[in-house]
Design an enzyme around this catalytic site. Sequence first.
Site, PDB file in Angstrom:
ATOM      1  N   PRO A   1       0.854  -1.193   0.000  1.00 15.73           N
ATOM      2  CA  PRO A   1       0.000   0.000   0.000  1.00 15.73           C
ATOM      3  C   PRO A   1       0.883   1.234   0.000  1.00 15.73           C
ATOM      4  O   PRO A   1       1.757   1.382   0.854  1.00 15.73           O
ATOM      5  CB  PRO A   1      -0.786  -0.135   1.314  1.00 15.73           C
ATOM      6  CG  PRO A   1       0.070  -0.994   2.197  1.00 15.73           C
ATOM      7  CD  PRO A   1       0.816  -1.915   1.281  1.00 15.73           C
TER       8      PRO A   1
ATOM      9  N   GLN B   1      -6.247  -1.495   3.536  1.00 14.96           N
ATOM     10  CA  GLN B   1      -5.390  -1.111   4.661  1.00 14.96           C
ATOM     11  C   GLN B   1      -6.010   0.057   5.408  1.00 14.96           C
ATOM     12  O   GLN B   1      -6.376   1.079   4.811  1.00 14.96           O
ATOM     13  CB  GLN B   1      -3.982  -0.714   4.230  1.00 14.96           C
ATOM     14  CG  GLN B   1      -3.097  -0.498   5.465  1.00 14.96           C
ATOM     15  CD  GLN B   1      -1.701  -0.018   5.162  1.00 14.96           C
ATOM     16  OE1 GLN B   1      -1.513   1.086   4.669  1.00 14.96           O
ATOM     17  NE2 GLN B   1      -0.706  -0.846   5.481  1.00 14.96           N
TER      18      GLN B   1
ATOM     19  N   CYS C   1       3.540   3.397   9.155  1.00 15.07           N
ATOM     20  CA  CYS C   1       3.698   4.710   8.515  1.00 15.07           C
ATOM     21  C   CYS C   1       4.202   5.732   9.534  1.00 15.07           C
ATOM     22  O   CYS C   1       3.613   5.878  10.609  1.00 15.07           O
ATOM     23  CB  CYS C   1       2.375   5.173   7.924  1.00 15.07           C
ATOM     24  SG  CYS C   1       2.486   6.780   7.114  1.00 15.07           S
TER      25      CYS C   1
END
Length: 341
Positions: free
Chosen positions: A23, A76, A106
């Site tokens: 992703p 996600q 992230c």
Amino acid sequence: MSLPLPHASMTSLPPAHRLSVAPMLDWTDRHCRAFHRCLTTRALLYTEMVTTGAIVHGDRARHLDFSAAEHPLALQLGGSDAAALAECAALAEEWGYDEVNLNCGCPSDRVQSGAFGACLMGTPPTVARAVAAMQAATRLPVTVKHRIGIDDQDSYEELHDFVDTVAAAGCRTFIVHARKAWLKGLSPKENREIPPLRYEVVQRLKGDFPELTFSLNGGVQTLEQAREHLTWADGVMLGRAAYQTPYVLARVDRDLFGEDVQPPTRREVLTRFRPYVAAGLEQGQSFHHLTKATLGLFAGQRGARHYKRTLSELGHRKDAGIEVLDQAVAGVPDEVLDARD
């Protein structure tokens, strides 16, 4: 040439996880995924990270809609509130996704301000509660994507505790970006490049938790490298390579999934994708956004500069139509367009 298939233990793994596409925010949108499906039917694709707030309070169709051709596809999620994540997991099943994934990797300022993403690695019980709530809300597999550490919390013992805690809540599949993340001092781009890759840490996890599934992410550029990692890892996730040099995906179905098929040529890939672009244009969508994922299709080949320049210079015009794609292809030699492998 085709590559030998991965090791025998892969047979216990959901097949799509053998090779997946990471992703990537602003990259793996619906248009990109439709293009990737013209290269591989078997690799597992992921949406961009979608926050729970965007789904719960925003335009659900905008964030969740996808085409049937994108299967197998995972959603996600970004968030930390167990109830909101559970609601979104239930919606993922309702919308028809094949998997729901929690982002714990992230490092952007946006996710830090919301206390999710890589921040969650610092609080394993929070992730465990979220995973348990999500699993109670859906029959879909609930997976976690994470780093090998954050800031000064980067010992193997802390990573082991994270996996152990989250696995105890029911998570069976972990996608591990084999770099730590610095939440302060590095940008998201720098966090993808500066912290060193430590594949041996992920390999150690697999040794300590043989009953769990581990997919390796980070720095893998070719299928040959993927095959090497698949001698010990359960799966490999391609990130920027799948976007910058997408033709790497053309051999996936044959070389990693054992399909009795020839890789599509670049001409065949664009022939498959052309109707999608034409349909999108009829719906009023931007030619640039529809085709930007194809910019790297000819990377390293003769004609690549012409193809990229044509799409970049003409594709941004408001009146750009399918003829721009034809014009871009016209500058690529036939031997490049029709080559396999």
